[in-house]
Design a protein around this motif. Structure first.
Motif, PDB file in Angstrom:
ATOM      1  N   ALA A 566       0.854  -1.187   0.000  1.00  0.00           N
ATOM      2  CA  ALA A 566       0.000   0.000   0.000  1.00  0.00           C
ATOM      3  C   ALA A 566       0.894   1.243   0.000  1.00  0.00           C
ATOM      4  N   PRO A 567       0.456   2.317  -0.629  1.00  0.00           N
ATOM      5  CA  PRO A 567       1.308   3.511  -0.734  1.00  0.00           C
ATOM      6  C   PRO A 567       1.713   4.068   0.632  1.00  0.00           C
ATOM      7  N   THR A 568       2.882   4.685   0.663  1.00  0.00           N
ATOM      8  CA  THR A 568       3.344   5.406   1.856  1.00  0.00           C
ATOM      9  C   THR A 568       2.736   6.799   1.860  1.00  0.00           C
ATOM     10  N   SER A 569       2.219   7.205   3.004  1.00  0.00           N
ATOM     11  CA  SER A 569       1.554   8.499   3.116  1.00  0.00           C
ATOM     12  C   SER A 569       2.554   9.601   3.425  1.00  0.00           C
ATOM     13  N   LEU A 570       2.531  10.635   2.593  1.00  0.00           N
ATOM     14  CA  LEU A 570       3.249  11.885   2.859  1.00  0.00           C
ATOM     15  C   LEU A 570       2.248  13.031   2.946  1.00  0.00           C
ATOM     16  N   SER A 571       1.071  12.717   3.447  1.00  0.00           N
ATOM     17  CA  SER A 571       0.001  13.706   3.473  1.00  0.00           C
ATOM     18  C   SER A 571       0.343  14.900   4.354  1.00  0.00           C
ATOM     19  N   TYR A 572       1.241  14.727   5.314  1.00  0.00           N
ATOM     20  CA  TYR A 572       1.648  15.854   6.145  1.00  0.00           C
ATOM     21  C   TYR A 572       2.370  16.919   5.312  1.00  0.00           C
ATOM     22  N   GLY A 573       2.844  16.533   4.115  1.00  0.00           N
ATOM     23  CA  GLY A 573       3.473  17.472   3.202  1.00  0.00           C
ATOM     24  C   GLY A 573       2.655  17.691   1.943  1.00  0.00           C
ATOM     25  N   GLY A 574       1.364  17.295   1.976  1.00  0.00           N
ATOM     26  CA  GLY A 574       0.463  17.542   0.865  1.00  0.00           C
ATOM     27  C   GLY A 574       0.367  16.413  -0.139  1.00  0.00           C
ATOM     28  N   ILE A 575       1.255  15.423  -0.091  1.00  0.00           N
ATOM     29  CA  ILE A 575       1.274  14.324  -1.072  1.00  0.00           C
ATOM     30  C   ILE A 575       0.595  13.120  -0.436  1.00  0.00           C
ATOM     31  N   SER A 576      -0.523  12.706  -1.004  1.00  0.00           N
ATOM     32  CA  SER A 576      -1.329  11.663  -0.367  1.00  0.00           C
ATOM     33  C   SER A 576      -0.631  10.323  -0.309  1.00  0.00           C
ATOM     34  N   GLY A 577       0.171   9.999  -1.317  1.00  0.00           N
ATOM     35  CA  GLY A 577       0.840   8.704  -1.297  1.00  0.00           C
ATOM     36  C   GLY A 577       1.941   8.624  -2.336  1.00  0.00           C
ATOM     37  N   ILE A 578       2.972   7.813  -2.035  1.00  0.00           N
ATOM     38  CA  ILE A 578       4.024   7.513  -2.996  1.00  0.00           C
ATOM     39  C   ILE A 578       4.212   6.011  -3.056  1.00  0.00           C
ATOM     40  N   LEU A 579       4.877   5.569  -4.096  1.00  0.00           N
ATOM     41  CA  LEU A 579       5.060   4.147  -4.342  1.00  0.00           C
ATOM     42  C   LEU A 579       5.822   3.478  -3.199  1.00  0.00           C
ATOM     43  N   ASP A 580       5.337   2.310  -2.766  1.00  0.00           N
ATOM     44  CA  ASP A 580       6.023   1.506  -1.758  1.00  0.00           C
ATOM     45  C   ASP A 580       6.021   0.053  -2.218  1.00  0.00           C
ATOM     46  N   TYR A 581       7.120  -0.641  -1.932  1.00  0.00           N
ATOM     47  CA  TYR A 581       7.270  -2.016  -2.399  1.00  0.00           C
ATOM     48  C   TYR A 581       8.309  -2.721  -1.536  1.00  0.00           C
ATOM     49  N   ASN A 582       8.424  -4.027  -1.734  1.00  0.00           N
ATOM     50  CA  ASN A 582       9.387  -4.843  -1.003  1.00  0.00           C
ATOM     51  C   ASN A 582      10.765  -4.666  -1.637  1.00  0.00           C
ATOM     52  N   VAL A 583      11.639  -3.900  -0.974  1.00  0.00           N
ATOM     53  CA  VAL A 583      12.936  -3.541  -1.540  1.00  0.00           C
ATOM     54  C   VAL A 583      13.814  -4.767  -1.745  1.00  0.00           C
ATOM     55  N   LEU A 584      13.897  -5.658  -0.759  1.00  0.00           N
ATOM     56  CA  LEU A 584      14.790  -6.806  -0.876  1.00  0.00           C
ATOM     57  C   LEU A 584      14.338  -7.772  -1.973  1.00  0.00           C
ATOM     58  N   ASP A 585      13.036  -8.015  -2.064  1.00  0.00           N
ATOM     59  CA  ASP A 585      12.547  -8.900  -3.122  1.00  0.00           C
ATOM     60  C   ASP A 585      12.745  -8.270  -4.497  1.00  0.00           C
ATOM     61  N   ALA A 586      12.573  -6.953  -4.593  1.00  0.00           N
ATOM     62  CA  ALA A 586      12.814  -6.280  -5.870  1.00  0.00           C
ATOM     63  C   ALA A 586      14.279  -6.414  -6.281  1.00  0.00           C
ATOM     64  N   LEU A 587      15.203  -6.304  -5.318  1.00  0.00           N
ATOM     65  CA  LEU A 587      16.626  -6.470  -5.620  1.00  0.00           C
ATOM     66  C   LEU A 587      16.904  -7.844  -6.215  1.00  0.00           C
ATOM     67  N   GLN A 588      16.273  -8.850  -5.659  1.00  0.00           N
ATOM     68  CA  GLN A 588      16.509 -10.226  -6.126  1.00  0.00           C
ATOM     69  C   GLN A 588      15.891 -10.483  -7.486  1.00  0.00           C
TER      70      GLN A 588
END
Length: 975
Positions: A566-588
């Motif tokens: 699910a997206p990461t919330s940056l709503s405290y800075g006006g941006i409702s969400g940014i891309l989030d993913y499994n970093v280690l699995d993406a590396l592999q």
């Protein structure tokens, strides 16, 4: 009531102080006198004997005791004894330790078994006069004593130096569960038997001694934890709920000659951190701008001579800390002569961090343009606070960090009383700290180097901005790529670090005559070895190259949908969400790795060893000065240091070979502590000591980069000369001479006032310096360019060097007052307060190359204050406390096109605690506790101080970080 004779003595003692300090001292004395007029017979705590009991320090315990003999009153063991529980009991125990000490100390004591006054050791220590905390991940983690950075203070556990998981010497206090620590003493003045002392002071943590308790005790507590910053990255599994639990068992066997204490504590705590950083500020256009002064491009749409933000980053960090700690103490006192204590401590600390954010550059060099720009009047130029910026290339970075730490400490102390005045002590100890760290991050952005427009509203001062990008940063338009041409698609790192300390200590003592009660002779030998290894890999997208000829920065690949969170919330800075993913699995699955240790990475592969034998002699003073009882100690330490280092030589990023280096040196450290009892409960203390602290580990390591090059211009044209930079294994320690004067008045059961002044002359300091006559051949450097033969082995080398010192001086005011001493109507209420004012100066500082920079010590807050109000009666307890530290200078930083330094702004944190302890009946032993930390959600704020293109200096916001409030609710139960 204080008599005229005592008052005259006190005024005479302070005759040497400045007028302002004298006024403050007299005011504090008057407060004490007024309170004493109501105290009357309540002043039962203060000992009336002419020889107050001394606080036994370091690895020494109380003298061996028989089956019915109690430990010496006022010893460190007495600090650990829980006689009166609760807030007032904690204050009373701490004040007894302070009053009975021959040194100038501050102390904290547990409210009950497994209950320090705060959620962490560092939080409790930060309430003491002259101490300030630095927050890491929103928690008090390291301590500064009298304005020095944490590396200048020593930390011991039961008197023994501790290995650290950090790369340098400063202890991270969150590694030690507060539930397993019964108290601590902060030595502001050392004595000759204090081994492992710091330049600014020494913190000695204590675990409980089971034979100090009259009977078996069992205690357990469970607290739920909630953080108010919400769940910023839902897919990571880090939420907003956690817990703390602990269990302690203390018992005595064989007619109270064998004692056992065991404790377990677990912390499972979430931390949600909202980060914002303004990269740098400048003027783009006009007579003050980049275009006129630096020859940079003109920025379309930007008004002339206005200050604007040239880049930013918003990041949300979700972190989970899981720590399990185990403590065991075995104490044996079979008779009047022999006493033995074995204490063990072990902890495992696991930390997971998920940091996801977006950043971009909006400087003229990025071909951006502006429209609808709004400005706010300010000096020296208006500030841009709203508008739309076009041509932005968003850079998304997702990072995963896992840290695994193991701490182990063991100490075996043995004492024998020969019965004829001679006493002997032997102490064996071992401390180890192991750390492994795995860090990985990947970049993503718009496909095909795309750009977007961003509407913005930014505050003039501190606070979060509000950005509205023209694209969805959490949608399919975001792909794996290199949006800012970093030259790689991601990075992975593996760090391992081991720190081990072996130590043995022996001492003997015997009574002597004249003004001395006894003399102590001792030796200590420690061998500390710290090894670090760092391996770095660059990540490349499958299908992309990894060399300068094959790598394509604009190459993009969509993120595998199976890896998405699910997206990461940056709503405290006006941006409702940014891309989030499994970093280690993406590396592999979507990347491949190549090892790419650079110069900075190779320099983190090293070994440092310090072998330190210490010999000391200390005379304890017990005499009369006229009709004034006088006690204290005088002595000297002889410290021999044999330090060595092994690390890599590089030439730029190229690995050349291995270097070794080291040094041997001696230091003689005299010390004197005097305590004059002016009247009942009124003490005047004097301390004088020479202290030392070895340099930072990353300064002492031999890791260096060096090579030869042909000089093409200037006086040396045509010559092949050496040059380089790195650490200095011959670095000598910091050395200082300190003088302290403290007046203290104790009254009631847990009340006192104190005024202290101190002066510390730094005989040397450590600076980066370029040495022009450095002998590279003698130091073992290898020329990795065979085609160039150096004209000489002598060249220039930049490294840390010992240089001229500076001065530090300060004033400390502190006091505790029980409400019942003022009026019976407010019995149960109380107040604690302290204030410290410190000034420093050094001829050269880490930021001294920057015009207009301060000459104070980095990290020094000139003002530190604490205020605490409490109520405790009829089982109820309420406490609200606030701590404050003024702004201080950080490190020099390169702010893109400008050189500047950071200023950490003033920090104020308020905490609240309320509880109820069932006094009797079926619920006796049970208590309920509510704690709220960072009640006002205070932010960590920094400024960047730098020059505009026309050399006008400005201070603009840099970082703004919040962690929310932490709420804990739980139960404590004791049998």
């Amino acid at each position: 009531m204080m008599g005229r004779k005592s008052l005259r003595k006190m005024v005479g003692c302070f005759a040497g102080l400045s007028r302002r300090q004298l006024v403050v001292a007299c005011a504090m004395s008057l407060m004490a006198n007024l309170a004493l007029s109501d105290a009357g017979a309540q002043d039962t705590q203060v000992q009336s004997a002419t020889k107050p009991a001394n606080i036994e320090t370091h690895t020494q315990q109380a003298k061996p005791t028989g089956k019915t003999q109690k430990p010496q009153q006022g010893s460190v063991r007495n600090l650990d004894t829980v006689v009166v529980t609760g807030i007032r009991g904690s204050i009373e125990g701490a004040l007894k330790a302070k009053q009975n000490s021959d040194n100038i100390v501050e102390a904290i004591s547990a409210e009950d078994i497994g209950k320090l006054p705060d959620a962490s050791i560092a939080e409790s220590l930060s309430h003491l006069p002259g101490l300030a905390t630095q927050r890491l991940d929103g928690r008090a983690n390291v301590i500064s004593i009298r304005g020095f950075s944490p590396d200048f203070s020593g930390t011991t556990l039961n008197g023994r130096e501790q290995a650290t998981v950090g790369e340098n010497r400063g202890v991270e206090y969150d590694q030690y569960p507060s539930e397993l620590i019964s108290g601590a003493v902060v030595y502001k003045t050392p004595d000759a038997s204090l081994v492992g002392q710091g330049l600014s002071g020494t913190v000695d943590l204590h675990t409980i001694k089971p034979l100090d308790l009259p009977r078996r005790a069992i205690a357990a507590n469970l607290r739920g934890e909630y953080t108010t910053n919400g769940t910023l990255s839902p897919g990571t599994g880090v939420g907003d709920l956690g817990h703390r639990t602990s269990f302690s068992y203390i018992d005595q066997f064989f007619d109270h000659t064998l004692g056992l204490a065991m404790g377990f504590a677990q912390l499972d705590s979430p931390i949600q951190e909202k980060q914002y950083q303004a990269w740098w500020w400048s003027v783009d256009n006009g007579s003050a701008g980049i275009d006129h002064n630096w020859g940079g491009p003109h920025t379309p749409g930007m008004p002339d001579n206005v200050i604007s933000q040239e880049g930013m980053q918003l990041r949300a960090q979700s972190e989970n800390q899981l720590r399990n700690g185990l403590m065991t103490v075995l104490e044996w006192a079979p008779g009047d002569h022999y006493h033995s204590t074995l204490d063990l401590y072990y902890s495992v600390f696991n930390e997971r961090k998920y940091k996801n954010g977006v950043q971009w550059s909006s400087s003229p060099y990025n071909n951006v343009s502006y429209s609808d720009v709004g400005v706010t009047p300010a000096f020296p130029y208006p500030i841009v606070t709203s508008g739309t910026v076009n041509g932005i290339q968003p850079i998304l970075q997702n990072e995963y960090t896992k840290e695994h730490d193991k701490l182990f400490s063991a100490g075996w102390n043995n004492q024998y009383d020969f019965g004829n005045g001679w006493m002997a002590m032997a102490d064996l100890s071992y401390s180890s700290a192991k750390k492994s760290l795995h860090d990985a991050y990947l970049f993503s952005g718009l496909a095909n180097a795309g750009t977007t427009s961003v509407q913005f509203n930014t505050p003039v001062g501190d606070g979060y901005p509000y950005f509205t990008p023209g694209v969805d940063l959490s949608g399919p338009s975001i792909v794996f790529t290199d949006p800012d041409n970093y030259g790689y698609n991601g990075r992975e790192e593996f760090d391992r670090q081991n720190d081990n300390i072996h130590a043995v200590r022996m001492e003997v003592s015997h009574p002597v005559g004249w003004i001395f009660s006894d003399v102590t002779l001792g030796v200590n030998y420690s061998d500390r070895k710290k090894t670090k290894q760092a391996d770095v890999f660059f990540a490349w997208l499958n299908g992309n190259g990894s060399t300068s000829g094959t790598y394509r920065p604009g190459f993009g690949v969509p993120v595998d949908p199976s890896l998405l969170y699910a997206p990461t919330s940056l709503s405290y800075g006006g941006i409702s969400g940014i891309l989030d993913y499994n970093v280690l699995d993406a590396l592999q699955q979507q990347f491949y790795l190549t090892q790419r240790n650079g110069q900075a990475d190779w320099s983190r592969n090293y070994t440092i060893e310090e072998k330190v034998p210490v010999a000391y002699v200390k005379f304890n003073i017990d005499t009369q000065l006229g009709d004034v009882p006088l006690r204290g100690n005088v002595g000297v330490q002889f410290v021999h240091t044999d330090q060595s280092s092994q690390a890599f030589q590089t030439n730029g990023n190229a690995l050349v070979g291995t270097l070794t280096g080291g040094a041997k040196y001696n230091n003689v450290l005299p010390s004197l502590n005097l305590v004059a009892q002016l009247s009942e409960g009124q003490l005047l203390r004097f301390g004088f000591a020479k202290t030392m602290a070895r340099g930072r580990i990353d300064d002492e390591k031999v890791a260096s980069t060096a090579g030869v090059a042909l000089v093409t211009s200037g006086p040396g044209a045509g010559k092949v000369l050496w040059s380089g930079s790195g650490g200095n294994p011959q670095l000598k320690p910091y050395v200082a001479v300190g003088t302290d004067l403290s007046w203290e008045k104790y009254f009631g059961k847990s009340s006192y006032v104190a005024v202290a002044v101190f002066n510390k002359n730094l005989l040397n300091y450590i600076y980066d310096k370029t040495v022009l006559d450095f002998d590279f051949a003698k130091a073992g450097y290898v020329n990795d360019t065979p085609s160039l033969t150096p004209s000489s082995n002598i060249g220039s080398f930049t490294r840390p060097e010992n240089g001229a010192g500076g001065k530090m001086r300060g004033l400390e005011l502190s006091g505790v007052l029980e409400g019942g001493l003022v009026s019976s109507a407010i019995d149960g209420f109380g107040v604690q307060a302290n204030f410290s004012l410190t000034n420093s100066s050094i001829p050269v500082s880490a930021v001294s190359t920057i015009p207009g920079s301060p000459s104070t010590l980095p990290g020094l807050s000139r003002k530190v204050a604490n205020l605490e109000l409490y109520y405790e009666k009829y089982g109820w307890s309420v406490r609200i406390s606030e701590r404050y530290r003024s702004s201080f200078t950080g490190e020099a930083v390169a702010l893109f096109d400008q050189l500047g330094y950071t200023k950490i702004l003033a920090d104020k944190q308020t905490d609240f605690q309320a509880g109820y302890d069932f006094p009797d009946g079926r619920w006796h032993g049970l208590s309920v506790l509510l704690q709220i930390y960072n009640l006002t959600n205070s932010a960590n704020k920094t400024q960047q101080i730098s020059n505009l293109p026309n050399n006008v200096q400005v201070a603009r916001p840099l970082d703004y970080v919040t962690w929310g409030r932490t709420v804990m609710l739980g139960l404590n139960y004791r049998l």
